[in-house]
Design a protein around this motif. Structure first.
Motif, short mmCIF file in Angstrom:
data_model
loop_
_atom_site.label_atom_id
_atom_site.label_comp_id
_atom_site.label_asym_id
_atom_site.label_seq_id
_atom_site.Cartn_x
_atom_site.Cartn_y
_atom_site.Cartn_z
N CYS A 1 0.28 -4.06 -6.20
CA CYS A 1 0.56 -2.93 -5.31
C CYS A 1 -0.11 -1.65 -5.81
CB CYS A 1 2.07 -2.72 -5.21
SG CYS A 1 2.88 -2.46 -6.82
N ASP A 2 -0.19 -0.68 -4.92
CA ASP A 2 -0.71 0.64 -5.29
C ASP A 2 0.15 1.30 -6.36
OD1 ASP A 2 -2.93 0.76 -3.65
OD2 ASP A 2 -1.91 1.85 -2.04
N ARG A 3 -0.50 2.11 -7.17
CA ARG A 3 0.27 2.99 -8.05
C ARG A 3 0.90 4.09 -7.20
NH1 ARG A 3 -3.76 5.69 -12.13
NH2 ARG A 3 -4.64 3.59 -12.20
N THR A 4 1.95 4.70 -7.71
CA THR A 4 2.68 5.74 -6.98
C THR A 4 1.74 6.89 -6.59
OG1 THR A 4 4.71 5.21 -8.17
CG2 THR A 4 4.61 7.34 -7.06
N GLY A 5 1.71 7.21 -5.28
CA GLY A 5 0.95 8.36 -4.80
C GLY A 5 -0.52 8.11 -4.58
N LEU B 1 0.85 -1.18 0.00
CA LEU B 1 0.00 0.00 0.00
C LEU B 1 0.89 1.24 0.00
CD1 LEU B 1 -2.36 -1.19 2.86
CD2 LEU B 1 -2.98 -1.08 0.45
N TRP B 2 0.44 2.30 -0.67
CA TRP B 2 1.19 3.53 -0.63
C TRP B 2 1.23 4.06 0.81
CZ3 TRP B 2 4.64 5.88 -3.37
CH2 TRP B 2 4.93 7.24 -3.16
N GLU B 3 2.44 4.25 1.33
CA GLU B 3 2.68 4.67 2.71
C GLU B 3 2.17 3.66 3.74
OE1 GLU B 3 4.59 7.04 3.19
OE2 GLU B 3 4.34 8.61 1.70
N GLY B 4 1.85 2.43 3.29
CA GLY B 4 1.40 1.39 4.21
C GLY B 4 -0.01 1.58 4.73
N ARG B 5 -0.78 2.49 4.13
CA ARG B 5 -2.11 2.83 4.63
C ARG B 5 -3.17 2.65 3.56
NH1 ARG B 5 0.87 7.68 5.74
NH2 ARG B 5 1.68 7.75 7.89
N TYR B 6 -4.41 2.43 4.00
CA TYR B 6 -5.55 2.45 3.09
C TYR B 6 -6.77 2.98 3.83
CZ TYR B 6 -7.43 -1.90 5.14
OH TYR B 6 -7.94 -2.86 5.98
N ARG B 7 -7.80 3.33 3.07
CA ARG B 7 -8.98 3.97 3.64
C ARG B 7 -10.25 3.26 3.20
NH1 ARG B 7 -4.75 6.53 3.02
NH2 ARG B 7 -4.81 5.93 0.84
N VAL B 8 -11.13 3.02 4.17
CA VAL B 8 -12.46 2.46 3.92
C VAL B 8 -13.47 3.43 4.50
CG1 VAL B 8 -14.05 0.56 4.33
CG2 VAL B 8 -11.63 0.09 3.94
N PHE C 1 6.70 -18.08 -22.62
CA PHE C 1 5.31 -17.68 -22.40
C PHE C 1 4.42 -18.30 -23.46
CE2 PHE C 1 8.32 -14.37 -21.14
CZ PHE C 1 8.03 -14.25 -19.79
N ASP C 2 3.12 -18.21 -23.23
CA ASP C 2 2.15 -18.83 -24.14
C ASP C 2 1.71 -17.86 -25.24
OD1 ASP C 2 0.88 -17.23 -22.21
OD2 ASP C 2 -1.00 -18.33 -22.38
N THR C 3 2.57 -16.93 -25.62
CA THR C 3 2.25 -15.98 -26.67
C THR C 3 3.53 -15.55 -27.36
OG1 THR C 3 1.24 -13.81 -27.16
CG2 THR C 3 2.37 -14.05 -25.04
N THR C 4 3.41 -15.15 -28.62
CA THR C 4 4.54 -14.59 -29.35
C THR C 4 4.45 -13.07 -29.44
OG1 THR C 4 3.38 -14.91 -31.45
CG2 THR C 4 4.86 -16.68 -30.71
N ALA C 5 3.37 -12.50 -28.86
CA ALA C 5 3.21 -11.04 -28.87
C ALA C 5 4.29 -10.38 -28.01
CB ALA C 5 1.83 -10.67 -28.36
N GLU C 6 4.63 -9.14 -28.32
CA GLU C 6 5.58 -8.40 -27.49
C GLU C 6 4.94 -8.12 -26.13
OE1 GLU C 6 8.50 -5.08 -28.68
OE2 GLU C 6 6.81 -3.99 -27.77
N LEU C 7 5.67 -8.42 -25.07
CA LEU C 7 5.15 -8.25 -23.72
C LEU C 7 5.70 -6.97 -23.11
CD1 LEU C 7 5.59 -11.94 -22.48
CD2 LEU C 7 3.52 -10.84 -23.39
N GLN C 8 4.82 -6.29 -22.36
CA GLN C 8 5.19 -5.06 -21.69
C GLN C 8 5.12 -5.25 -20.18
OE1 GLN C 8 6.14 -2.07 -23.14
NE2 GLN C 8 6.10 -3.05 -25.16
N SER C 9 6.18 -4.87 -19.48
CA SER C 9 6.25 -5.04 -18.04
C SER C 9 6.07 -3.71 -17.33
CB SER C 9 7.60 -5.64 -17.65
OG SER C 9 7.80 -5.59 -16.26
N THR C 10 5.20 -3.72 -16.31
CA THR C 10 5.11 -2.60 -15.38
C THR C 10 6.21 -2.78 -14.34
OG1 THR C 10 2.72 -2.46 -15.67
CG2 THR C 10 3.64 -1.41 -13.70
N LEU C 11 6.93 -1.71 -14.04
CA LEU C 11 8.04 -1.80 -13.10
C LEU C 11 7.66 -1.25 -11.73
CD1 LEU C 11 10.97 -0.65 -15.42
CD2 LEU C 11 10.28 -2.98 -14.84
N ILE C 12 8.39 -1.69 -10.72
CA ILE C 12 8.21 -1.19 -9.37
C ILE C 12 8.96 0.13 -9.23
CG2 ILE C 12 8.61 -1.62 -6.92
CD1 ILE C 12 6.51 -3.43 -8.12
N GLY C 13 8.27 1.12 -8.66
CA GLY C 13 8.86 2.44 -8.51
C GLY C 13 9.05 2.82 -7.06
N GLU C 14 8.77 4.07 -6.75
CA GLU C 14 9.01 4.65 -5.43
C GLU C 14 8.23 3.92 -4.34
OE1 GLU C 14 8.54 9.05 -3.27
OE2 GLU C 14 7.96 8.75 -5.36
#
Length: 293
Positions: free
Chosen positions: A260-264, A59-66, A164-177
Motif C-alpha cells: 500500500c501507499d505510505r501515508t500522504g 492507494l492514498w485516498e483511493g487515487r493515483y496519477r499517471v 521464519f527462515d531466520t533467527t535475526a530480529e524482524l521488524q514489522s511495518t504497521l498499517i496506519g491512517e
C-alpha cells in the motif's frame, strides 16, 4: 466454497486443488480429508486466495496519477474480480490468462498480459505468475498473493504460531491512517526461545504485519502444539501476515511484490514504494510455493 461453473480440479495421490476462472483463484486445498484453504464464509472474509494486481493494498485516498492524469483503483486492484481465460489444463497443472482491455484501460492505462499457473508436485503447490508488457512504454505494476489458511486447532486465545527462515530480529511495518503504511514506525516481532511467534487475539490489532526488504523468504504455520503443518516459500521482497480479528478461524500469509501507499503519498504512480517497472516487450516472473507438511 467454489461456485464457479468453470471450476477445475487438479489432483495427485497427495493433494486435490480446485480453481475457479473468476480471478483465477485457488479455492480449495485438500490433503486427503483435510481442507487447508479458507472456504470464503462472508461472515469473516468472502475470498479464498485472491491474486492482487495491478496494486497491492490501498492507494492514498483511493487515487493515483499517471503523467498528471488521475485514476481510481479499489484496494488490491481488479484482477481478483475479473474472469480469466483457461489456457491449458492437465491433471496436475493449469494456466490462466487475463489481458488488458477496454474495461481495464478505464482504470489502469497500461497494456499487459497476466498469466497465473498452478502445479502440484507431491505435497507442494507451485503458483506461477507471469506479467508481459506488450507495449512500447514501461509497465508499472505490483502483484501479490492473499491465501487464507485454516488454523488447525485454535484455542480461546492462542491460535497457533508462525516461524521464519531466520533467527535475526524482524521488524514489522504497521498499517496506519486510511490503510496506508506507517513507514516511520516499526515494531519488532517478538518470537519465543524456539523462534516461534504466537498468534493471539491481539496479533493483528493494528491490521496486517508487513515484513519488508526480504527479511524472510519462508513462513511456516504451526498448530497450538507447536507442530508445523503448512509452509510458504517465496522470492517476493515483502510478506504480509493478517487475520480479520480475534475470532477469525484463519490466517493469511501474503507474499507481495509491492504494498500500500505510505501515508500522504501524492506522487506519480511509478514513484510509489515497491513498484515493479517492466520494460517494453519484457516479461516478469514471480510466484510462491505452498507445502503441506
Amino acid at each position: 466454497m467454489c461456485n464457479d461453473t468453470n471450476e477445475i480440479t487438479l489432483s495427485n495421490t497427495d493433494l486435490t486443488l480446485r480453481i475457479k476462472a473468476h480471478g483465477a483463484e485457488l479455492c480449495s486445498i485438500r490433503h486427503h480429508d483435510t481442507e487447508y484453504l479458507w472456504q470464503a464464509d462472508p461472515a469473516f472474509w468472502k475470498r479464498h486466495s485472491p491474486v492482487l494486481f495491478p496494486i497491492v493494498g490501498s492507494l492514498w485516498e483511493g487515487r493515483y496519477r499517471v503523467e498528471g492524469r488521475e485514476y481510481r483503483l479499489s484496494q488490491h486492484g481488479f484482477a481478483r474480480d475479473m474472469q480469466f481465460t483457461l489456457l491449458s489444463h492437465t491433471s496436475t497443472e493449469a494456466h490462466y490468462m487475463l489481458s488488458s482491455n477496454e474495461e481495464t484501460h478505464a482504470k489502469y492505462p497500461y497494456d499487459f498480459r497476466l498469466e497465473i499457473g498452478y502445479r502440484i508436485e507431491g505435497r507442494t503447490i507451485r503458483v506461477m505468475w507471469t506479467v508481459e508488457n506488450p507495449a512500447d512504454q514501461t509497465l508499472d505494476f505490483q502483484i501479490g498473493a492473499h491465501p487464507a489458511f485454516f488454523y488447525r486447532n485454535p484455542q480461546e486465545t492462542l491460535k497457533g504460531y508462525f516461524s521464519f527462515d531466520t533467527t535475526a530480529e524482524l521488524q514489522s511495518t504497521l498499517i496506519g491512517e486510511k490503510g496506508s503504511a506507517d513507514i516511520h514506525h516499526k515494531e519488532p516481532l517478538k518470537t519465543d526461545s524456539e523462534g516461534l511467534l504466537p498468534i493471539t487475539d491481539h496479533t493483528f490489532d493494528r491490521d496486517a504485519l508487513i515484513l519488508e526488504n526480504s527479511q524472510v523468504k519462508q513462513v511456516t504455520l504451526h498448530d497450538t502444539a507447536r507442530q508445523p503443518y503448512l509452509r510458504m516459500t517465496f522470492d517476493a521482497p515483502l510478506v504480509g501476515l493478517w487475520a480479520p480479528g480475534a475470532l477469525s478461524p484463519f490466517v493469511c500469509i501474503e507474499p507481495w511484490y509491492g504494498r500500500c501507499d505510505r501515508t500522504g503519498f501524492a506522487g506519480e504512480f511509478k514513484d510509489r514504494d515497491w513498484m515493479q517497472h517492466l520494460a517494453p516487450q519484457d516479461t516478469f516472473h514471480g510466484g510462491y510455493t505452498i507445502e503441506i507438511l
